[in-house]
Write a protein that holds these residues in place. Structure first.
Motif, PDB file in Angstrom:
ATOM      1  N   CYS A   1       9.861  76.594  12.876  1.00  0.00           N
ATOM      2  CA  CYS A   1       8.645  76.838  12.098  1.00  0.00           C
ATOM      3  C   CYS A   1       8.840  76.505  10.628  1.00  0.00           C
ATOM      4  N   THR A   2      10.097  76.479  10.180  1.00  0.00           N
ATOM      5  CA  THR A   2      10.355  76.198   8.770  1.00  0.00           C
ATOM      6  C   THR A   2      11.194  74.946   8.572  1.00  0.00           C
ATOM      7  N   VAL A   3      11.435  74.204   9.635  1.00  0.00           N
ATOM      8  CA  VAL A   3      12.269  73.016   9.505  1.00  0.00           C
ATOM      9  C   VAL A   3      11.622  72.042   8.526  1.00  0.00           C
ATOM     10  N   VAL A   4      12.436  71.417   7.718  1.00  0.00           N
ATOM     11  CA  VAL A   4      11.929  70.539   6.662  1.00  0.00           C
ATOM     12  C   VAL A   4      11.109  69.412   7.266  1.00  0.00           C
ATOM     13  N   GLY A   5       9.878  69.294   6.798  1.00  0.00           N
ATOM     14  CA  GLY A   5       8.995  68.237   7.254  1.00  0.00           C
ATOM     15  C   GLY A   5       8.509  68.364   8.676  1.00  0.00           C
ATOM     16  N   GLY A   6       8.903  69.439   9.351  1.00  0.00           N
ATOM     17  CA  GLY A   6       8.502  69.591  10.752  1.00  0.00           C
ATOM     18  C   GLY A   6       9.131  68.553  11.648  1.00  0.00           C
ATOM     19  N   ARG A   7      10.316  68.088  11.288  1.00  0.00           N
ATOM     20  CA  ARG A   7      10.884  66.904  11.950  1.00  0.00           C
ATOM     21  C   ARG A   7      11.263  67.127  13.404  1.00  0.00           C
TER      22      ARG A   7
END
Length: 128
Positions: free
Chosen positions: A107-113
């Motif tokens: 849910c908080t991964v950078v850029g939603g990668r």
């Protein structure tokens, strides 16, 4: 064909409310977590809120806790994001995304990668 279609964006004054919808098709909805992300001009895409498929747990970014509520209607394959007490800093394009093997960190991964499927986005503009 997998589709995620967002709707409900628009222009609202600060303090107002909007409800975004994410209608999903083309995959087994119950097997996927759905997340809402947003991207403001010149900024990286950030996670706003997520709802898991396994236990319907919900997650929120600190910036929206207490103001936004995520919910799911599995009968309609739709996830909603109720946004209250909107602020100018909430202005962004809001995207929904789907992922099958969800962990809270997604849910908080950078850029939603890590997310697999994405909608086209809906603009939310909050005027001061």
């Amino acid at each position: 064909e997998v589709q995620l279609v967002e709707s409900g964006g628009g222009l609202v004054q600060a303090g107002g409310s909007l409800r975004l919808s994410c209608a999903a098709s083309g995959f087994t909805f119950d097997d996927y977590a759905i997340g809402w992300f947003r991207q403001a001009p010149g900024k990286e895409r950030e996670g706003v809120s997520c709802i898991s498929s396994s236990d319907v747990s919900t997650y929120y970014a600190d910036s929206v806790k207490g103001r936004f509520t995520i919910s799911s209607d599995n009968a309609k394959n739709t996830v909603y994001l109720q946004m209250n007490s909107l602020k100018p800093e909430d202005t962004a394009v809001y995207y929904c995304a789907a992922i099958k093997f969800f962990i809270p960190e997604d849910c908080t991964v950078v850029g939603g990668r890590t997310w697999e499927y994405w909608g086209q986005g809906t603009q939310v503009t909050v005027s001061s």
